[in-house]
Design an enzyme around this catalytic site. Sequence first.
Site, PDB file in Angstrom:
ATOM      1  N   GLU A   1      -1.412  -8.740   4.926  1.00  0.00           N
ATOM      2  CA  GLU A   1      -1.290  -8.917   6.375  1.00  0.00           C
ATOM      3  C   GLU A   1      -2.629  -8.777   7.090  1.00  0.00           C
ATOM      4  O   GLU A   1      -2.755  -9.151   8.262  1.00  0.00           O
ATOM      5  CB  GLU A   1      -0.262  -7.929   6.944  1.00  0.00           C
ATOM      6  CG  GLU A   1      -0.718  -6.495   7.130  1.00  0.00           C
ATOM      7  CD  GLU A   1      -0.761  -5.668   5.859  1.00  0.00           C
ATOM      8  OE1 GLU A   1      -0.987  -4.443   5.960  1.00  0.00           O
ATOM      9  OE2 GLU A   1      -0.579  -6.229   4.748  1.00  0.00           O
TER      10      GLU A   1
ATOM     11  N   CYS B   1       0.832  -1.207   0.000  1.00  0.00           N
ATOM     12  CA  CYS B   1       0.000   0.000   0.000  1.00  0.00           C
ATOM     13  C   CYS B   1       0.872   1.264   0.000  1.00  0.00           C
ATOM     14  O   CYS B   1       1.486   1.579  -1.008  1.00  0.00           O
ATOM     15  CB  CYS B   1      -0.989  -0.030   1.161  1.00  0.00           C
ATOM     16  SG  CYS B   1      -2.337   1.173   0.994  1.00  0.00           S
TER      17      CYS B   1
ATOM     18  N   HIS C   1      -3.643  -5.397   1.056  1.00  0.00           N
ATOM     19  CA  HIS C   1      -2.978  -5.694   2.333  1.00  0.00           C
ATOM     20  C   HIS C   1      -3.050  -7.185   2.674  1.00  0.00           C
ATOM     21  O   HIS C   1      -4.007  -7.624   3.328  1.00  0.00           O
ATOM     22  CB  HIS C   1      -3.664  -4.917   3.467  1.00  0.00           C
ATOM     23  CG  HIS C   1      -3.381  -3.458   3.484  1.00  0.00           C
ATOM     24  ND1 HIS C   1      -2.337  -2.911   4.201  1.00  0.00           N
ATOM     25  CD2 HIS C   1      -4.011  -2.425   2.874  1.00  0.00           C
ATOM     26  CE1 HIS C   1      -2.346  -1.595   4.044  1.00  0.00           C
ATOM     27  NE2 HIS C   1      -3.341  -1.272   3.240  1.00  0.00           N
TER      28      HIS C   1
END
Length: 219
Positions: free
Chosen positions: A197, A86, A195
Amino acid sequence: MKIAVITFPGSNCDSDIYRVLKDQYNAEVDRIWHRDGLDKKYELVILPGGFSYGDYLRSGAMAGFSPVMKSVKEHVDKGGKLFGICNGFQILTEAEYLPGALIRNKTLKYICKTVILTKGSAGNPVTASMDVRKELKIPIAHADGCYYATSDVLKQLEDEDRILFRYSGENPNGSLDSIAGITSKNFKIVGMMPHPERAMNPITGEMDGKVVLDLILGS
């Protein structure tokens, strides 16, 4: 694997990726403040998501001049791997580690939602083990996520198999060629807007982030 996660003023996803790497991969991970250097040899350096320097000027523009980036350049020059998520991807384009730019979403609004990703270039070694038919559900959260590049750069990315992921179905931000992530020419520098994660725990609803991080860590 020794990994460094860089924290800039305004980073807000550094803790997320740090915890995932520590808890789910048992990796040796250090958090590096932007004023410090990389005081040891790392196999992978991660530029996390967030709003580095408050997104002043442009998203990721000021972080490229942060003191730690001198060490990051040395890391890259020695063949080390670099991964931007990002805002980290925005930093990589602003610092010219990757071509193109991330500009304002076509909706002119901040978008926070889960999107579908598919494999980009069939010949990209980072995603070589991923089935071309596989779809990944990964969250996005950005206002400046529209990937833009000249037609020559887009052709080069295609010809050199450097497109990592594409948005499938809906193109949420207007990215050219539905590009969600790309790699450098040597495939050691990777940037993506979604993302991974944030898709690592069934409590949050998705687990496909593990597929992405497995590819990045194993490439």
